[in-house]
Motif scaffolding. Structure first.
Motif, PDB file in Angstrom:
ATOM      1  N   PHE A  63       0.842  -1.173   0.000  1.00 23.50           N
ATOM      2  CA  PHE A  63       0.000   0.000   0.000  1.00 23.50           C
ATOM      3  C   PHE A  63       0.886   1.234   0.000  1.00 23.50           C
ATOM      4  CE2 PHE A  63      -2.548   3.288   1.980  1.00 23.50           C
ATOM      5  CZ  PHE A  63      -3.715   3.199   1.245  1.00 23.50           C
ATOM      6  N   PHE A  64       0.606   2.168  -0.902  1.00 22.59           N
ATOM      7  CA  PHE A  64       1.374   3.403  -1.001  1.00 22.59           C
ATOM      8  C   PHE A  64       0.445   4.596  -0.872  1.00 22.59           C
ATOM      9  CE2 PHE A  64       3.968   0.382  -3.302  1.00 22.59           C
ATOM     10  CZ  PHE A  64       5.244   0.680  -2.869  1.00 22.59           C
ATOM     11  N   LEU A  65       0.901   5.605  -0.174  1.00 22.16           N
ATOM     12  CA  LEU A  65       0.243   6.893  -0.142  1.00 22.16           C
ATOM     13  C   LEU A  65       1.200   7.862  -0.819  1.00 22.16           C
ATOM     14  CD1 LEU A  65      -2.118   8.640   0.816  1.00 22.16           C
ATOM     15  CD2 LEU A  65      -0.912   8.955   2.965  1.00 22.16           C
ATOM     16  N   ILE A  66       0.716   8.532  -1.858  1.00 25.86           N
ATOM     17  CA  ILE A  66       1.577   9.402  -2.653  1.00 25.86           C
ATOM     18  C   ILE A  66       1.195  10.861  -2.412  1.00 25.86           C
ATOM     19  CG2 ILE A  66       2.299  10.009  -4.984  1.00 25.86           C
ATOM     20  CD1 ILE A  66       1.699   7.119  -5.777  1.00 25.86           C
ATOM     21  N   VAL A  67       2.208  11.659  -2.060  1.00 23.02           N
ATOM     22  CA  VAL A  67       2.036  13.097  -1.860  1.00 23.02           C
ATOM     23  C   VAL A  67       2.969  13.796  -2.836  1.00 23.02           C
ATOM     24  CG1 VAL A  67       2.286  15.004  -0.241  1.00 23.02           C
ATOM     25  CG2 VAL A  67       1.491  12.791   0.576  1.00 23.02           C
ATOM     26  N   SER A  68       2.413  14.628  -3.699  1.00 26.47           N
ATOM     27  CA  SER A  68       3.263  15.359  -4.641  1.00 26.47           C
ATOM     28  C   SER A  68       3.376  16.804  -4.194  1.00 26.47           C
ATOM     29  CB  SER A  68       2.684  15.274  -6.056  1.00 26.47           C
ATOM     30  OG  SER A  68       1.428  15.897  -6.098  1.00 26.47           O
ATOM     31  N   MET A  69       4.566  17.348  -4.330  1.00 25.65           N
ATOM     32  CA  MET A  69       4.819  18.728  -3.934  1.00 25.65           C
ATOM     33  C   MET A  69       5.578  19.439  -5.037  1.00 25.65           C
ATOM     34  SD  MET A  69       5.885  18.519   0.007  1.00 25.65           S
ATOM     35  CE  MET A  69       5.242  17.242   1.037  1.00 25.65           C
ATOM     36  N   SER A  70       5.229  20.697  -5.238  1.00 30.29           N
ATOM     37  CA  SER A  70       5.936  21.505  -6.233  1.00 30.29           C
ATOM     38  C   SER A  70       6.086  22.918  -5.695  1.00 30.29           C
ATOM     39  CB  SER A  70       5.166  21.518  -7.555  1.00 30.29           C
ATOM     40  OG  SER A  70       3.896  22.091  -7.373  1.00 30.29           O
ATOM     41  N   GLY A  71       7.105  23.599  -6.180  1.00 31.76           N
ATOM     42  CA  GLY A  71       7.342  24.981  -5.755  1.00 31.76           C
ATOM     43  C   GLY A  71       7.740  25.062  -4.300  1.00 31.76           C
ATOM     44  N   HIS A  72       7.392  26.180  -3.672  1.00 32.62           N
ATOM     45  CA  HIS A  72       7.698  26.389  -2.259  1.00 32.62           C
ATOM     46  C   HIS A  72       6.456  26.035  -1.446  1.00 32.62           C
ATOM     47  CE1 HIS A  72       9.672  28.018   1.235  1.00 32.62           C
ATOM     48  NE2 HIS A  72       8.579  28.710   1.505  1.00 32.62           N
ATOM     49  N   ASP A  73       6.598  25.137  -0.509  1.00 32.62           N
ATOM     50  CA  ASP A  73       5.478  24.710   0.330  1.00 32.62           C
ATOM     51  C   ASP A  73       5.834  24.954   1.792  1.00 32.62           C
ATOM     52  OD1 ASP A  73       3.257  23.581   1.471  1.00 32.62           O
ATOM     53  OD2 ASP A  73       3.450  21.655   0.466  1.00 32.62           O
ATOM     54  N   GLU A  74       5.170  25.931   2.383  1.00 35.10           N
ATOM     55  CA  GLU A  74       5.429  26.283   3.787  1.00 35.10           C
ATOM     56  C   GLU A  74       5.032  25.156   4.735  1.00 35.10           C
ATOM     57  OE1 GLU A  74       6.771  28.928   5.371  1.00 35.10           O
ATOM     58  OE2 GLU A  74       7.344  29.842   3.469  1.00 35.10           O
ATOM     59  N   GLU A  75       4.084  24.323   4.321  1.00 30.09           N
ATOM     60  CA  GLU A  75       3.571  23.284   5.201  1.00 30.09           C
ATOM     61  C   GLU A  75       4.059  21.894   4.804  1.00 30.09           C
ATOM     62  OE1 GLU A  75      -0.638  23.815   5.070  1.00 30.09           O
ATOM     63  OE2 GLU A  75      -0.566  25.427   6.537  1.00 30.09           O
ATOM     64  N   ALA A  76       5.214  21.798   4.175  1.00 31.60           N
ATOM     65  CA  ALA A  76       5.716  20.513   3.695  1.00 31.60           C
ATOM     66  C   ALA A  76       5.898  19.512   4.837  1.00 31.60           C
ATOM     67  CB  ALA A  76       7.028  20.715   2.950  1.00 31.60           C
ATOM     68  N   GLU A  77       6.500  19.945   5.916  1.00 37.61           N
ATOM     69  CA  GLU A  77       6.724  19.033   7.039  1.00 37.61           C
ATOM     70  C   GLU A  77       5.398  18.582   7.639  1.00 37.61           C
ATOM     71  OE1 GLU A  77       9.113  18.694  11.270  1.00 37.61           O
ATOM     72  OE2 GLU A  77       8.988  20.641  10.276  1.00 37.61           O
ATOM     73  N   LEU A  78       4.461  19.503   7.783  1.00 32.05           N
ATOM     74  CA  LEU A  78       3.152  19.165   8.331  1.00 32.05           C
ATOM     75  C   LEU A  78       2.428  18.169   7.431  1.00 32.05           C
ATOM     76  CD1 LEU A  78       0.969  19.664  10.462  1.00 32.05           C
ATOM     77  CD2 LEU A  78       0.176  21.569   9.069  1.00 32.05           C
ATOM     78  N   VAL A  79       2.514  18.368   6.129  1.00 30.29           N
ATOM     79  CA  VAL A  79       1.872  17.452   5.177  1.00 30.29           C
ATOM     80  C   VAL A  79       2.457  16.051   5.318  1.00 30.29           C
ATOM     81  CG1 VAL A  79       1.654  16.928   2.716  1.00 30.29           C
ATOM     82  CG2 VAL A  79       1.222  19.241   3.525  1.00 30.29           C
ATOM     83  N   LEU A  80       3.773  15.951   5.383  1.00 31.37           N
ATOM     84  CA  LEU A  80       4.418  14.643   5.483  1.00 31.37           C
ATOM     85  C   LEU A  80       4.129  13.954   6.813  1.00 31.37           C
ATOM     86  CD1 LEU A  80       7.851  15.407   3.800  1.00 31.37           C
ATOM     87  CD2 LEU A  80       5.892  14.196   2.823  1.00 31.37           C
ATOM     88  N   ARG A  81       4.190  14.700   7.892  1.00 35.52           N
ATOM     89  CA  ARG A  81       3.902  14.096   9.202  1.00 35.52           C
ATOM     90  C   ARG A  81       2.435  13.670   9.305  1.00 35.52           C
ATOM     91  NH1 ARG A  81       7.984  14.183  12.728  1.00 35.52           N
ATOM     92  NH2 ARG A  81       9.707  15.615  12.330  1.00 35.52           N
ATOM     93  N   SER A  82       1.544  14.477   8.747  1.00 35.11           N
ATOM     94  CA  SER A  82       0.120  14.126   8.734  1.00 35.11           C
ATOM     95  C   SER A  82      -0.115  12.857   7.926  1.00 35.11           C
ATOM     96  CB  SER A  82      -0.679  15.289   8.158  1.00 35.11           C
ATOM     97  OG  SER A  82      -2.013  14.933   7.975  1.00 35.11           O
ATOM     98  N   ALA A  83       0.521  12.754   6.770  1.00 29.44           N
ATOM     99  CA  ALA A  83       0.369  11.564   5.933  1.00 29.44           C
ATOM    100  C   ALA A  83       0.936  10.333   6.634  1.00 29.44           C
ATOM    101  CB  ALA A  83       1.040  11.786   4.587  1.00 29.44           C
ATOM    102  N   CYS A  84       2.052  10.491   7.355  1.00 24.76           N
ATOM    103  CA  CYS A  84       2.630   9.373   8.105  1.00 24.76           C
ATOM    104  C   CYS A  84       1.672   8.876   9.178  1.00 24.76           C
ATOM    105  CB  CYS A  84       3.944   9.775   8.747  1.00 24.76           C
ATOM    106  SG  CYS A  84       5.324   9.695   7.616  1.00 24.76           S
ATOM    107  N   GLU A  85       1.016   9.792   9.843  1.00 23.82           N
ATOM    108  CA  GLU A  85       0.041   9.392  10.859  1.00 23.82           C
ATOM    109  C   GLU A  85      -1.143   8.675  10.233  1.00 23.82           C
ATOM    110  OE1 GLU A  85       0.330   9.377  14.169  1.00 23.82           O
ATOM    111  OE2 GLU A  85       2.369  10.051  13.764  1.00 23.82           O
TER     112      GLU A  85
END
Length: 111
Positions: free
Chosen positions: A38-60
């Protein structure tokens, strides 16, 4: 008045408990010997102020999946240097995250 509110809250929690027990029973009933990956895919482009929050939220989120062997793919769709460094630090801290480019996603999924 307080008793009525307490009873309503108690009934709501009881319903949620029954629904969760039913969901767990269905997952157990539908379990196979080969659950796949099972994979959860998060794509990011440009400057993302909430990158860490997005990744930690997805991990949870993936920790809540049954038989949590899920992996999080953070796809670099042209993110800037600061966002990429944040993602690399998150990958170092959280082993379920893998940072990759869009052309690498297919190779990772087909392993």
């Amino acid at each position: 008045m307080f008793e009525i509110i307490f009873k309503i809250v108690f009934v709501l929690f009881a319903i949620l408990g029954i629904v969760e027990a039913f969901r767990m029973f269905l997952f157990w009933l539908l379990k196979t010997k080969n659950p796949g990956r099972f994979f959860l895919i998060v794509s990011m482009s440009g400057h993302d102020e909430e990158a860490e929050l997005v990744l930690r939220s997805a991990c949870e989120r993936i920790k809540w999946f049954p038989d949590s062997t899920a992996q999080l793919l953070a796809v670099d769709c042209g993110m800037d240097e600061e966002t990429r460094r944040i993602c690399e630090i998150a990958c170092y801290e959280l082993p379920e995250i893998q940072l990759c480019r869009p052309d690498e996603v297919q190779n990772i999924l087909c392993r």
